[in-house]
Design a protein around this motif. Structure first.
Motif, short mmCIF file in Angstrom:
data_model
loop_
_atom_site.label_atom_id
_atom_site.label_comp_id
_atom_site.label_asym_id
_atom_site.label_seq_id
_atom_site.Cartn_x
_atom_site.Cartn_y
_atom_site.Cartn_z
N ILE A 122 -7.42 6.71 11.20
CA ILE A 122 -6.08 6.30 10.76
C ILE A 122 -6.23 5.78 9.34
CG2 ILE A 122 -4.13 4.76 11.15
CD1 ILE A 122 -5.07 4.62 14.12
N THR A 123 -5.59 6.47 8.41
CA THR A 123 -5.65 6.04 7.02
C THR A 123 -4.56 5.00 6.76
OG1 THR A 123 -4.10 7.72 6.27
CG2 THR A 123 -6.45 8.32 6.30
N ARG A 124 -4.62 4.40 5.61
CA ARG A 124 -3.62 3.42 5.19
C ARG A 124 -2.22 4.03 5.25
NH1 ARG A 124 -0.89 1.29 1.02
NH2 ARG A 124 -1.24 -0.90 0.50
N ASP A 125 -2.07 5.25 4.71
CA ASP A 125 -0.77 5.92 4.70
C ASP A 125 -0.29 6.25 6.11
OD1 ASP A 125 -0.65 5.74 1.94
OD2 ASP A 125 -1.40 7.79 1.63
N GLU A 126 -1.22 6.70 6.97
CA GLU A 126 -0.86 7.01 8.35
C GLU A 126 -0.42 5.76 9.09
OE1 GLU A 126 -3.58 10.89 9.49
OE2 GLU A 126 -4.54 8.92 9.44
N LEU A 127 -1.10 4.66 8.85
CA LEU A 127 -0.74 3.39 9.48
C LEU A 127 0.66 2.97 9.04
CD1 LEU A 127 -1.47 0.93 11.21
CD2 LEU A 127 -2.55 -0.07 9.18
N GLN A 128 0.91 3.06 7.76
CA GLN A 128 2.22 2.67 7.24
C GLN A 128 3.32 3.57 7.82
OE1 GLN A 128 2.60 2.82 2.94
NE2 GLN A 128 4.07 1.14 3.01
N THR A 129 3.09 4.87 7.85
CA THR A 129 4.06 5.82 8.39
C THR A 129 4.32 5.57 9.87
OG1 THR A 129 3.40 7.49 6.78
CG2 THR A 129 4.54 8.28 8.75
N ALA A 130 3.26 5.36 10.64
CA ALA A 130 3.42 5.13 12.08
C ALA A 130 4.19 3.85 12.36
CB ALA A 130 2.05 5.10 12.76
N PRO A 137 8.28 -1.55 10.03
CA PRO A 137 7.64 -1.33 8.73
C PRO A 137 6.89 -2.57 8.25
CG PRO A 137 10.01 -1.61 8.49
CD PRO A 137 9.72 -1.57 9.96
N LEU A 138 5.78 -2.32 7.54
CA LEU A 138 4.96 -3.40 7.01
C LEU A 138 5.09 -3.43 5.49
CD1 LEU A 138 1.66 -2.77 9.02
CD2 LEU A 138 3.44 -4.43 9.54
N ASN A 139 5.15 -4.64 4.92
CA ASN A 139 5.10 -4.72 3.46
C ASN A 139 3.65 -4.57 3.03
OD1 ASN A 139 3.81 -7.28 3.49
ND2 ASN A 139 5.79 -8.32 3.66
N GLU A 140 3.41 -4.51 1.72
CA GLU A 140 2.05 -4.29 1.21
C GLU A 140 1.07 -5.35 1.70
OE1 GLU A 140 0.60 -1.77 -0.57
OE2 GLU A 140 2.48 -0.77 -0.07
N THR A 141 1.49 -6.60 1.70
CA THR A 141 0.60 -7.68 2.13
C THR A 141 0.24 -7.54 3.59
OG1 THR A 141 1.59 -9.15 0.48
CG2 THR A 141 0.36 -10.20 2.26
N LEU A 143 0.31 -4.84 5.39
CA LEU A 143 -0.51 -3.64 5.56
C LEU A 143 -1.97 -3.93 5.19
CD1 LEU A 143 -0.36 -0.65 6.32
CD2 LEU A 143 0.13 -0.16 3.92
N GLU A 144 -2.17 -4.61 4.08
CA GLU A 144 -3.54 -4.97 3.65
C GLU A 144 -4.20 -5.90 4.66
OE1 GLU A 144 -5.32 -3.69 1.19
OE2 GLU A 144 -3.62 -2.41 0.64
N GLN A 145 -3.45 -6.87 5.19
CA GLN A 145 -4.01 -7.80 6.16
C GLN A 145 -4.39 -7.09 7.45
OE1 GLN A 145 -0.78 -10.64 6.24
NE2 GLN A 145 -1.81 -12.02 4.81
N LEU A 146 -3.54 -6.19 7.89
CA LEU A 146 -3.84 -5.45 9.12
C LEU A 146 -5.09 -4.58 8.93
CD1 LEU A 146 -3.23 -4.58 11.97
CD2 LEU A 146 -1.55 -2.97 11.07
N LEU A 147 -5.18 -3.92 7.81
CA LEU A 147 -6.37 -3.11 7.54
C LEU A 147 -7.62 -3.98 7.47
CD1 LEU A 147 -5.03 -0.49 4.99
CD2 LEU A 147 -6.03 -0.03 7.23
N ALA A 148 -7.50 -5.15 6.87
CA ALA A 148 -8.66 -6.06 6.78
C ALA A 148 -9.14 -6.47 8.17
CB ALA A 148 -8.30 -7.28 5.95
N ILE A 149 -8.20 -6.66 9.10
CA ILE A 149 -8.55 -7.05 10.47
C ILE A 149 -9.13 -5.88 11.25
CG2 ILE A 149 -7.57 -7.75 12.70
CD1 ILE A 149 -5.41 -9.21 11.05
#
Length: 168
Positions: A122-130, A137-141, A143-149
């Protein structure tokens, strides 16, 4: 906000009500056998029509072949309780049981919703789209926090193992 709070928030956003809303394609507040079959086929899960109708019949208290949100939540709650009970039994048993396979299938199906290109990540873009697709929807912050986790190996994408650790 710490990582545990963010993970909890994400799990809350990926809740059963969202699943119900995804199933309820015509937004009439009820899920039909056709709507359930449509979603499963889109996830690559092929289930015979008679099994789908049996599942709907089991979940519907009114017997009208439709599941409202309350019935859906109760039905999934029973399934989760059975899964939890089964997991306890599995700790003492030597062979796997069908309910554990169902949980695995559910996780794979959920992963496929996010992994749009089917490459196993799951890429960053796929995560945002899903997240947008499920109405969260997730804002940039965020999205970054979720990816970091979720991205434990820090390769910039979420694999199946990381995905299941996030959800379980």
């Amino acid at each position: 906000m710490d990582h545990k709070a963010i993970a909890s928030q994400v799990r809350g956003e990926l809740n059963l009500r969202t699943a119900f809303d995804l199933l309820d394609r015509n937004r009439d507040g009820r899920v039909t056998a056709n709507e359930l079959q449509f979603m499963l086929k889109n996830l690559g899960i092929n289930v015979r029509d008679e099994i789908i109708h049996d599942l709907i019949r089991e979940a519907s208290h009114s017997g009208n072949g439709l599941i409202n949100e309350a019935e859906f939540l109760q039905w999934v709650g029973r399934i989760q309780a059975l899964r939890d009970e089964q997991q306890q039994h599995e700790e003492n048993a030597s062979k796997p049981v069908d309910e554990a396979d169902d949980v695995t299938e559910d996780l794979i199906a959920a992963f496929r919703v996010f992994d749009r290109d089917g490459n196993g990540f799951i890429t960053r873009d796929e995560l945002q789209t899903a997240m947008e697709m499920i109405g969260e929807p997730l804002n940039e912050t965020q999205l970054e926090q979720l990816l970091a986790i979720a991205d434990l190996d820090q390769d910039g994408r979420i694999n199946y193992e990381e995905f299941t650790r996030l959800l379980l």
